[in-house]
Design a protein around this motif. Sequence first.
Motif, PDB file in Angstrom:
ATOM      1  N   MET A   8       0.823  -1.203   0.000  1.00 58.77           N
ATOM      2  CA  MET A   8       0.000   0.000   0.000  1.00 58.77           C
ATOM      3  C   MET A   8       0.856   1.252   0.000  1.00 58.77           C
ATOM      4  SD  MET A   8      -3.107  -1.059   2.562  1.00 58.77           S
ATOM      5  CE  MET A   8      -3.882   0.550   2.402  1.00 58.77           C
ATOM      6  N   SER A   9       1.950   1.227   0.773  1.00 58.01           N
ATOM      7  CA  SER A   9       2.846   2.375   0.836  1.00 58.01           C
ATOM      8  C   SER A   9       3.480   2.638  -0.528  1.00 58.01           C
ATOM      9  CB  SER A   9       3.931   2.132   1.886  1.00 58.01           C
ATOM     10  OG  SER A   9       4.862   3.186   1.894  1.00 58.01           O
ATOM     11  N   LEU A  10       3.930   1.566  -1.192  1.00 59.52           N
ATOM     12  CA  LEU A  10       4.529   1.724  -2.511  1.00 59.52           C
ATOM     13  C   LEU A  10       3.501   2.214  -3.526  1.00 59.52           C
ATOM     14  CD1 LEU A  10       6.735  -1.515  -2.657  1.00 59.52           C
ATOM     15  CD2 LEU A  10       7.529   0.844  -2.402  1.00 59.52           C
ATOM     16  N   SER A  11       2.266   1.717  -3.404  1.00 56.45           N
ATOM     17  CA  SER A  11       1.201   2.142  -4.303  1.00 56.45           C
ATOM     18  C   SER A  11       0.909   3.628  -4.121  1.00 56.45           C
ATOM     19  CB  SER A  11      -0.062   1.316  -4.054  1.00 56.45           C
ATOM     20  OG  SER A  11      -1.113   1.728  -4.888  1.00 56.45           O
ATOM     21  N   ASP A  12       0.856   4.092  -2.864  1.00 60.78           N
ATOM     22  CA  ASP A  12       0.621   5.512  -2.584  1.00 60.78           C
ATOM     23  C   ASP A  12       1.723   6.374  -3.185  1.00 60.78           C
ATOM     24  OD1 ASP A  12      -1.648   4.855  -1.228  1.00 60.78           O
ATOM     25  OD2 ASP A  12      -0.791   5.078   0.776  1.00 60.78           O
ATOM     26  N   THR A  13       2.968   5.923  -3.034  1.00 63.66           N
ATOM     27  CA  THR A  13       4.108   6.674  -3.562  1.00 63.66           C
ATOM     28  C   THR A  13       4.046   6.753  -5.077  1.00 63.66           C
ATOM     29  OG1 THR A  13       5.501   5.992  -1.706  1.00 63.66           O
ATOM     30  CG2 THR A  13       6.621   6.782  -3.686  1.00 63.66           C
ATOM     31  N   TYR A  14       3.756   5.620  -5.741  1.00 62.20           N
ATOM     32  CA  TYR A  14       3.684   5.604  -7.201  1.00 62.20           C
ATOM     33  C   TYR A  14       2.539   6.483  -7.685  1.00 62.20           C
ATOM     34  CZ  TYR A  14       4.236   3.788 -11.909  1.00 62.20           C
ATOM     35  OH  TYR A  14       4.470   3.685 -13.258  1.00 62.20           O
ATOM     36  N   PHE A  15       1.418   6.447  -6.964  1.00 58.82           N
ATOM     37  CA  PHE A  15       0.275   7.288  -7.322  1.00 58.82           C
ATOM     38  C   PHE A  15       0.658   8.766  -7.247  1.00 58.82           C
ATOM     39  CE2 PHE A  15      -3.479   9.719  -5.906  1.00 58.82           C
ATOM     40  CZ  PHE A  15      -4.320   9.489  -6.986  1.00 58.82           C
ATOM     41  N   ARG A  16       1.383   9.130  -6.196  1.00 58.27           N
ATOM     42  CA  ARG A  16       1.824  10.526  -6.034  1.00 58.27           C
ATOM     43  C   ARG A  16       2.781  10.915  -7.174  1.00 58.27           C
ATOM     44  NH1 ARG A  16       3.186  10.043  -1.131  1.00 58.27           N
ATOM     45  NH2 ARG A  16       5.445   9.974  -1.348  1.00 58.27           N
ATOM     46  N   HIS A  45      -9.851   9.342  -6.122  1.00 59.84           N
ATOM     47  CA  HIS A  45      -9.477   7.933  -6.015  1.00 59.84           C
ATOM     48  C   HIS A  45      -9.541   7.397  -4.586  1.00 59.84           C
ATOM     49  CE1 HIS A  45      -7.686   9.106  -9.896  1.00 59.84           C
ATOM     50  NE2 HIS A  45      -7.806   7.844 -10.217  1.00 59.84           N
ATOM     51  N   ASP A  46     -10.015   8.231  -3.666  1.00 55.86           N
ATOM     52  CA  ASP A  46     -10.141   7.820  -2.261  1.00 55.86           C
ATOM     53  C   ASP A  46      -8.797   7.391  -1.683  1.00 55.86           C
ATOM     54  OD1 ASP A  46     -11.499   7.453   0.105  1.00 55.86           O
ATOM     55  OD2 ASP A  46     -11.998   5.365  -0.321  1.00 55.86           O
ATOM     56  N   TYR A  47      -7.764   8.211  -1.932  1.00 52.28           N
ATOM     57  CA  TYR A  47      -6.430   7.969  -1.391  1.00 52.28           C
ATOM     58  C   TYR A  47      -6.181   8.901  -0.207  1.00 52.28           C
ATOM     59  CZ  TYR A  47      -4.065   4.755  -4.609  1.00 52.28           C
ATOM     60  OH  TYR A  47      -3.646   3.637  -5.286  1.00 52.28           O
ATOM     61  N   SER A  48      -5.276   8.475   0.665  1.00 49.24           N
ATOM     62  CA  SER A  48      -4.881   9.336   1.778  1.00 49.24           C
ATOM     63  C   SER A  48      -4.025  10.480   1.243  1.00 49.24           C
ATOM     64  CB  SER A  48      -4.093   8.532   2.818  1.00 49.24           C
ATOM     65  OG  SER A  48      -2.952   7.939   2.233  1.00 49.24           O
ATOM     66  N   PHE A  49      -4.205  11.675   1.815  1.00 46.57           N
ATOM     67  CA  PHE A  49      -3.520  12.862   1.300  1.00 46.57           C
ATOM     68  C   PHE A  49      -2.245  13.119   2.097  1.00 46.57           C
ATOM     69  CE2 PHE A  49      -2.862  17.504   1.282  1.00 46.57           C
ATOM     70  CZ  PHE A  49      -2.668  17.690  -0.075  1.00 46.57           C
ATOM     71  N   ILE A  50      -1.098  12.925   1.441  1.00 43.40           N
ATOM     72  CA  ILE A  50       0.206  13.186   2.075  1.00 43.40           C
ATOM     73  C   ILE A  50       1.063  13.952   1.072  1.00 43.40           C
ATOM     74  CG2 ILE A  50       2.262  12.184   3.125  1.00 43.40           C
ATOM     75  CD1 ILE A  50       0.640   9.661   3.699  1.00 43.40           C
ATOM     76  N   PHE A  51       1.234  15.252   1.303  1.00 49.83           N
ATOM     77  CA  PHE A  51       2.034  16.057   0.390  1.00 49.83           C
ATOM     78  C   PHE A  51       2.641  17.226   1.157  1.00 49.83           C
ATOM     79  CE2 PHE A  51       3.155  19.011  -2.903  1.00 49.83           C
ATOM     80  CZ  PHE A  51       3.445  18.214  -4.005  1.00 49.83           C
ATOM     81  N   SER A  52       3.942  17.336   1.066  1.00 47.30           N
ATOM     82  CA  SER A  52       4.657  18.440   1.712  1.00 47.30           C
ATOM     83  C   SER A  52       5.887  18.744   0.881  1.00 47.30           C
ATOM     84  CB  SER A  52       5.067  18.056   3.135  1.00 47.30           C
ATOM     85  OG  SER A  52       6.013  16.991   3.106  1.00 47.30           O
ATOM     86  N   GLN A  53       6.553  19.832   1.199  1.00 46.08           N
ATOM     87  CA  GLN A  53       7.777  20.168   0.464  1.00 46.08           C
ATOM     88  C   GLN A  53       8.816  19.066   0.629  1.00 46.08           C
ATOM     89  OE1 GLN A  53       9.693  23.833   1.593  1.00 46.08           O
ATOM     90  NE2 GLN A  53      10.818  23.962  -0.321  1.00 46.08           N
ATOM     91  N   ARG A  54       8.871  18.483   1.823  1.00 47.79           N
ATOM     92  CA  ARG A  54       9.833  17.415   2.080  1.00 47.79           C
ATOM     93  C   ARG A  54       9.540  16.181   1.219  1.00 47.79           C
ATOM     94  NH1 ARG A  54      10.984  14.630   8.018  1.00 47.79           N
ATOM     95  NH2 ARG A  54      12.569  13.142   7.302  1.00 47.79           N
ATOM     96  N   THR A  55       8.260  15.771   1.197  1.00 54.05           N
ATOM     97  CA  THR A  55       7.915  14.594   0.387  1.00 54.05           C
ATOM     98  C   THR A  55       8.105  14.888  -1.102  1.00 54.05           C
ATOM     99  OG1 THR A  55       5.564  15.213   0.306  1.00 54.05           O
ATOM    100  CG2 THR A  55       6.260  13.725   2.067  1.00 54.05           C
ATOM    101  N   PHE A  56       7.811  16.133  -1.518  1.00 52.37           N
ATOM    102  CA  PHE A  56       7.961  16.472  -2.933  1.00 52.37           C
ATOM    103  C   PHE A  56       9.427  16.396  -3.363  1.00 52.37           C
ATOM    104  CE2 PHE A  56       9.027  19.751  -6.091  1.00 52.37           C
ATOM    105  CZ  PHE A  56       8.379  19.195  -7.190  1.00 52.37           C
ATOM    106  N   ARG A  58      11.723  14.573  -2.121  1.00 51.98           N
ATOM    107  CA  ARG A  58      12.076  13.160  -2.200  1.00 51.98           C
ATOM    108  C   ARG A  58      11.481  12.524  -3.464  1.00 51.98           C
ATOM    109  NH1 ARG A  58      10.199  11.528   2.386  1.00 51.98           N
ATOM    110  NH2 ARG A  58       8.246  10.631   1.621  1.00 51.98           N
ATOM    111  N   ASP A  59      10.209  12.868  -3.734  1.00 51.68           N
ATOM    112  CA  ASP A  59       9.553  12.361  -4.936  1.00 51.68           C
ATOM    113  C   ASP A  59      10.286  12.815  -6.199  1.00 51.68           C
ATOM    114  OD1 ASP A  59       7.574  11.064  -3.516  1.00 51.68           O
ATOM    115  OD2 ASP A  59       6.176  12.754  -3.617  1.00 51.68           O
TER     116      ASP A  59
END
Length: 310
Positions: A8-16, A45-56, A58-59
């Motif tokens: 699920m974590s990998l899926s969330d990351t790929y979706f982002r 898509h009913d996904y959890s919302f996780i977005f910040s400058q730090r995550t961006f 890294r992404d």
Amino acid sequence: MHTNTLIMSLSDTYFRHQCIIRRLLKAPASLQELKDYYELECETHDYSFIFSQRTFLRDKEEILSLHKKDIQYNPSLRKYYLEEDHMPDDLGERIADAYNTYQALNLADGLSDFVYLEKRRPQGMEHFHPLLHAIRSRLVVTFQYEKYLDEHISERRVEPLALKEFQSRWYLLAKDLKDHSLKTFALDRITSLEASRQKYKADKGFNVNEYFRHCFGIIRPSVPESKPQDIVLQFVPGKGKYIKSLPLHESQRILKDDEEGLQVALELYITHDLIMELLSHGADVTVLQPASLRKTLNEIYNRAEKIYQH
């Protein structure tokens, strides 16, 4: 981490990642615009919302590494943008297409009412991962192989070199240890596949992309001296639009495109696969050169005409 949680974590990351790429493909965007777009997609898509400058940030690095797309920052616009054609990645694009299709279908209720999926599914895909492992580990493999034309099943012992897709089927390119020649094997005709512990030494001078560069499909002429031919085709106007949107081969070049139709040039070996492709277009295509290919197609059409006359 539990396996399901990790997936699920990998899926969330790929979706982002895909959200960021899709937004930047439209136009440069600020961090806030990227965040707003991602939030909207998460709601859809009913996904959890996780977005910040730090995550961006890294992404951004992961997108370069995994998807071969370089995100740069324009200080004057205060926006991020995609660097054009940084490193083309066909495999990454295919994975992204498959993932986006999965996301779209996953939203559908009563899917069969409005989405009609292809009923034909390629066989032999259970061999894909074992063969990929054998190729990467350079392990000799054995299997039973059936030739459809003569219904003969034989034992094969090969050095697997690469996997190639053609017309929704997968093929193995390997060196047959019986005669040490390169051959292609359809995965759907393979049974009793086993990887041995015997390793083989890869030919450092061999390049699979160069091997298939001038091939249409999976067939390459058996005569080593064979040279690719300069082929010129003329398509009627309607068919020409399809050929432009989905080229026959990577070597395709447009010579002329007007009210008379589309004229393209290709550099290919003349093989059975190519001839079958040209026949599938019927009267919509005319071979202008070489003369030998025109003659071959003419003979096939003449034989077919005689059959249907009787």
